[in-house]
Structures are given as C-alpha cells and as structure tokens.
Design a protein around this motif. Sequence first.
Motif, PDB file in Angstrom:
ATOM      1  N   MET A 262       0.826  -1.204   0.000  1.00 48.65           N
ATOM      2  CA  MET A 262       0.000   0.000   0.000  1.00 48.65           C
ATOM      3  C   MET A 262       0.863   1.259   0.000  1.00 48.65           C
ATOM      4  SD  MET A 262      -3.035  -0.866  -0.507  1.00 48.65           S
ATOM      5  CE  MET A 262      -3.776   0.762  -0.313  1.00 48.65           C
ATOM      6  N   ASP A 263       2.046   1.201   0.607  1.00 47.00           N
ATOM      7  CA  ASP A 263       2.963   2.343   0.542  1.00 47.00           C
ATOM      8  C   ASP A 263       3.405   2.593  -0.895  1.00 47.00           C
ATOM      9  OD1 ASP A 263       2.839   2.729   3.279  1.00 47.00           O
ATOM     10  OD2 ASP A 263       4.622   1.526   3.689  1.00 47.00           O
ATOM     11  N   VAL A 264       3.738   1.519  -1.612  1.00 44.84           N
ATOM     12  CA  VAL A 264       4.154   1.661  -3.010  1.00 44.84           C
ATOM     13  C   VAL A 264       2.994   2.179  -3.851  1.00 44.84           C
ATOM     14  CG1 VAL A 264       4.960   0.428  -5.067  1.00 44.84           C
ATOM     15  CG2 VAL A 264       5.946  -0.099  -2.816  1.00 44.84           C
ATOM     16  N   ALA A 265       1.796   1.650  -3.610  1.00 53.31           N
ATOM     17  CA  ALA A 265       0.617   2.115  -4.352  1.00 53.31           C
ATOM     18  C   ALA A 265       0.366   3.595  -4.088  1.00 53.31           C
ATOM     19  CB  ALA A 265      -0.607   1.291  -3.971  1.00 53.31           C
ATOM     20  N   GLN A 266       0.508   4.016  -2.842  1.00 52.58           N
ATOM     21  CA  GLN A 266       0.316   5.423  -2.501  1.00 52.58           C
ATOM     22  C   GLN A 266       1.363   6.310  -3.165  1.00 52.58           C
ATOM     23  OE1 GLN A 266      -1.923   7.200  -0.674  1.00 52.58           O
ATOM     24  NE2 GLN A 266      -3.238   5.471  -0.154  1.00 52.58           N
ATOM     25  N   ASP A 267       2.612   5.856  -3.201  1.00 50.35           N
ATOM     26  CA  ASP A 267       3.667   6.643  -3.849  1.00 50.35           C
ATOM     27  C   ASP A 267       3.371   6.824  -5.337  1.00 50.35           C
ATOM     28  OD1 ASP A 267       5.040   6.900  -1.480  1.00 50.35           O
ATOM     29  OD2 ASP A 267       6.501   5.318  -1.920  1.00 50.35           O
ATOM     30  N   MET A 268       2.925   5.748  -5.990  1.00 54.82           N
ATOM     31  CA  MET A 268       2.573   5.841  -7.406  1.00 54.82           C
ATOM     32  C   MET A 268       1.397   6.781  -7.607  1.00 54.82           C
ATOM     33  SD  MET A 268       2.962   1.815  -8.458  1.00 54.82           S
ATOM     34  CE  MET A 268       2.337   2.045 -10.125  1.00 54.82           C
ATOM     35  N   ALA A 269       0.384   6.629  -6.751  1.00 54.61           N
ATOM     36  CA  ALA A 269      -0.800   7.474  -6.870  1.00 54.61           C
ATOM     37  C   ALA A 269      -0.451   8.940  -6.651  1.00 54.61           C
ATOM     38  CB  ALA A 269      -1.857   7.022  -5.866  1.00 54.61           C
ATOM     39  N   GLN A 270       0.413   9.220  -5.677  1.00 52.55           N
ATOM     40  CA  GLN A 270       0.808  10.595  -5.411  1.00 52.55           C
ATOM     41  C   GLN A 270       1.547  11.188  -6.597  1.00 52.55           C
ATOM     42  OE1 GLN A 270      -0.014  12.570  -2.648  1.00 52.55           O
ATOM     43  NE2 GLN A 270       0.681  14.035  -4.185  1.00 52.55           N
ATOM     44  N   ALA A 271       2.378  10.385  -7.247  1.00 52.38           N
ATOM     45  CA  ALA A 271       3.081  10.872  -8.443  1.00 52.38           C
ATOM     46  C   ALA A 271       2.069  11.279  -9.513  1.00 52.38           C
ATOM     47  CB  ALA A 271       4.030   9.797  -8.972  1.00 52.38           C
ATOM     48  N   PHE A 272       1.037  10.483  -9.709  1.00 51.02           N
ATOM     49  CA  PHE A 272       0.035  10.809 -10.719  1.00 51.02           C
ATOM     50  C   PHE A 272      -0.753  12.064 -10.355  1.00 51.02           C
ATOM     51  CE2 PHE A 272       0.293   6.213 -12.047  1.00 51.02           C
ATOM     52  CZ  PHE A 272       0.790   6.483 -13.303  1.00 51.02           C
ATOM     53  N   CYS A 273      -0.850  12.361  -9.059  1.00 51.40           N
ATOM     54  CA  CYS A 273      -1.507  13.605  -8.654  1.00 51.40           C
ATOM     55  C   CYS A 273      -0.724  14.819  -9.137  1.00 51.40           C
ATOM     56  CB  CYS A 273      -1.666  13.660  -7.133  1.00 51.40           C
ATOM     57  SG  CYS A 273      -2.932  12.526  -6.502  1.00 51.40           S
ATOM     58  N   ASN A 274       0.555  14.633  -9.439  1.00 49.74           N
ATOM     59  CA  ASN A 274       1.400  15.717  -9.952  1.00 49.74           C
ATOM     60  C   ASN A 274       1.564  15.664 -11.462  1.00 49.74           C
ATOM     61  OD1 ASN A 274       1.955  16.886  -7.410  1.00 49.74           O
ATOM     62  ND2 ASN A 274       3.482  15.306  -6.997  1.00 49.74           N
ATOM     63  N   ALA A 275       0.855  14.744 -12.124  1.00 53.38           N
ATOM     64  CA  ALA A 275       0.908  14.639 -13.584  1.00 53.38           C
ATOM     65  C   ALA A 275      -0.251  15.414 -14.193  1.00 53.38           C
ATOM     66  CB  ALA A 275       0.847  13.174 -14.007  1.00 53.38           C
ATOM     67  N   SER A 276      -0.197  15.606 -15.500  1.00 58.00           N
ATOM     68  CA  SER A 276      -1.273  16.292 -16.205  1.00 58.00           C
ATOM     69  C   SER A 276      -2.477  15.374 -16.334  1.00 58.00           C
ATOM     70  CB  SER A 276      -0.816  16.709 -17.601  1.00 58.00           C
ATOM     71  OG  SER A 276      -1.929  17.036 -18.408  1.00 58.00           O
ATOM     72  N   PRO A 277      -3.616  15.705 -15.738  1.00 57.85           N
ATOM     73  CA  PRO A 277      -4.800  14.862 -15.903  1.00 57.85           C
ATOM     74  C   PRO A 277      -5.271  14.816 -17.355  1.00 57.85           C
ATOM     75  CG  PRO A 277      -5.393  16.928 -14.825  1.00 57.85           C
ATOM     76  CD  PRO A 277      -3.896  16.892 -14.889  1.00 57.85           C
ATOM     77  N   THR A 278      -5.030  15.892 -18.084  1.00 56.42           N
ATOM     78  CA  THR A 278      -5.431  15.920 -19.489  1.00 56.42           C
ATOM     79  C   THR A 278      -4.595  14.951 -20.305  1.00 56.42           C
ATOM     80  OG1 THR A 278      -6.051  18.247 -19.282  1.00 56.42           O
ATOM     81  CG2 THR A 278      -5.727  17.394 -21.505  1.00 56.42           C
ATOM     82  N   ALA A 279      -3.280  15.014 -20.163  1.00 62.05           N
ATOM     83  CA  ALA A 279      -2.399  14.137 -20.941  1.00 62.05           C
ATOM     84  C   ALA A 279      -2.612  12.673 -20.582  1.00 62.05           C
ATOM     85  CB  ALA A 279      -0.946  14.527 -20.711  1.00 62.05           C
ATOM     86  N   ILE A 280      -2.729  12.388 -19.281  1.00 59.08           N
ATOM     87  CA  ILE A 280      -2.966  11.013 -18.860  1.00 59.08           C
ATOM     88  C   ILE A 280      -4.307  10.520 -19.396  1.00 59.08           C
ATOM     89  CG2 ILE A 280      -3.481   9.549 -16.872  1.00 59.08           C
ATOM     90  CD1 ILE A 280      -0.565  10.037 -17.003  1.00 59.08           C
ATOM     91  N   GLY A 281      -5.331  11.345 -19.281  1.00 59.68           N
ATOM     92  CA  GLY A 281      -6.667  10.934 -19.687  1.00 59.68           C
ATOM     93  C   GLY A 281      -6.772  10.614 -21.163  1.00 59.68           C
ATOM     94  N   VAL A 282      -6.281  11.509 -22.013  1.00 59.37           N
ATOM     95  CA  VAL A 282      -6.408  11.264 -23.454  1.00 59.37           C
ATOM     96  C   VAL A 282      -5.514  10.104 -23.892  1.00 59.37           C
ATOM     97  CG1 VAL A 282      -7.148  13.617 -23.980  1.00 59.37           C
ATOM     98  CG2 VAL A 282      -4.688  13.057 -24.055  1.00 59.37           C
ATOM     99  N   SER A 283      -4.356   9.954 -23.262  1.00 61.77           N
ATOM    100  CA  SER A 283      -3.475   8.834 -23.614  1.00 61.77           C
ATOM    101  C   SER A 283      -4.101   7.504 -23.215  1.00 61.77           C
ATOM    102  CB  SER A 283      -2.117   8.997 -22.938  1.00 61.77           C
ATOM    103  OG  SER A 283      -1.412  10.094 -23.461  1.00 61.77           O
ATOM    104  N   LYS A 284      -4.693   7.461 -22.024  1.00 60.68           N
ATOM    105  CA  LYS A 284      -5.303   6.209 -21.571  1.00 60.68           C
ATOM    106  C   LYS A 284      -6.439   5.792 -22.493  1.00 60.68           C
ATOM    107  CE  LYS A 284      -7.558   3.929 -17.684  1.00 60.68           C
ATOM    108  NZ  LYS A 284      -7.840   3.912 -16.223  1.00 60.68           N
TER     109      LYS A 284
END
Length: 262
Positions: free
Chosen positions: A190-212
């Motif tokens: 869960m620590d690793v999952a939280q670290d990954m999730a926190q990184a995505f909170c600092n990413a562009s939601p637009t770029a991630i969304g359209v790419s996904k």
Amino acid sequence: MSDYETITFDVKDGIATLAFNRPKYRNAISLQMREELPPVIKRVSTDSDIRTLIITGNGGSFCAGGDIKDMGSVTSVDVGRNRMRATGTLLQAVASIDKPVIAAVDGPAYGAGFGWAMLADFVLATPRAGFCASFGKLGLAPDFGLHYTLPRLVGLARAKDLIFSAREVKADEALEMGLVYRVVEADKIMDVAQDMAQAFCNASPTAIGVSKMLLDQTFGMDIRQIGEAEATNQAVCFVSDYHAEAAKRFLNKEPFKFKWPL
C-alpha cells in the motif's frame, strides 16, 4: 470515509482508495456489493478532484470473485442475463475511468476479482497473490472483461491457457507473463501504491486521460486513425494550464512537478 457495508471508500489528497470489504468471505462479490460499487465508480469518474484510484481488498484477500451463494438465485436465463448486463455496465464504467487505476493485490484475485485487477493500469502483487480465471471449475465462462483484457496483456495463446485451464498463477509467473507490474512485500504494497498514486496527482490529468483512452482503443485502429487521434490529443494538451506551467518550469530550469517514484 464513506459509509458502506461491503466496501470501504476513502478520498484523500486527490487519491481515492476502494477496498473490497468482506474478508470473512475472501471479499467475494455479493449482491449488496454489486449495488454499492456503481456510485463509487461514478464518483471516481466524474469528480475532478480525484486524480487516481487504488483498488485493493481488506483482510489478506483481493477478491475471490462472485459469491457462489448468490448464484443460486439465478433461476432463469433472463435473470442471469439481466444480472450480468448490470455487471457489464459496471465493467464499462471501470474501463472508462480516464485516470490512472492501481490494483494492489494481496491473496486471491479469482474470477471477477481477476477481472477487476486486470482492468487496472498498474497491478502490484504481493508474493502470496494468486490470479485465477476460476470460472471453468464451476462450468461458467469468464466475465468482467477477461475476454478483452487477457489477450491484450498476454496474447491469445496464454489467454486460452489461463481461461481453459482455470489454473492459479502466482505472483512471480504473473510478473513474467506481464499481468503484474511489480511484486511487493505485503507490508509495503500500500505504501508503493500510494507513492505511485501521489506521483500521478502531480501529472497532467489531461495528458494522462487522453493517452489512456487512446491506448485502450489502439488495437481497433490503424496508423492513420491513431495519427489523427494523436493530433487532436496533442492539440488539447498544448492549451492546457498544466503544459503552460511545465514549459515555464523547463525554460526557467526548474524541476518538473511530475516524477516517477520507482
């Protein structure tokens, strides 16, 4: 934390955490859970303050699939089809989340639980995790998207192996196959999952969304269609506030906000 009986759901600092919460039954999906899950998934999809989703299970299991006790209530083909159509609607809602989804799998991910895990963008697994398309043992066909996800993740031959054999795949083999992104000790997952999730909170939601969304369609498109979609996606990203700030940071020799933690 939201008030549910068969799941727990929490949102903090842009990270939503959904946990299956029937540990006595290895988090098998009951009829009540089927009712509690859709509004949670809808909120994740529509709440712009939520930037990423972690899916896990409480009590040492991820999800053992559908609750066999409830299967006895399917008394006709129509009842079964209607129930599974509702499952299909939920499946499409999960698959349509245009934000990063991380599955933290400890213990069994069987049947529909396997399907839930495979819908995630990143699957973390503990050494005691096990993945199984167990439907064949009950004379059933897979659901919750496994006919879609498995061939794309591991190829058609291995997908047939997993579905026809109904065998369990442990974490190391799942990693080798490409079902799992990383194997992590249970006390760290869960620590690793939280670290990954926190990184995505600092990413562009637009770029991630359209790419996904484009990646999820790519096997049904040719190179011309993908090129056109990429042009549209990039145009949208070019005018986003995130890109403007990131470009300014680059020109000023400042560090980017987004940094992958692994």
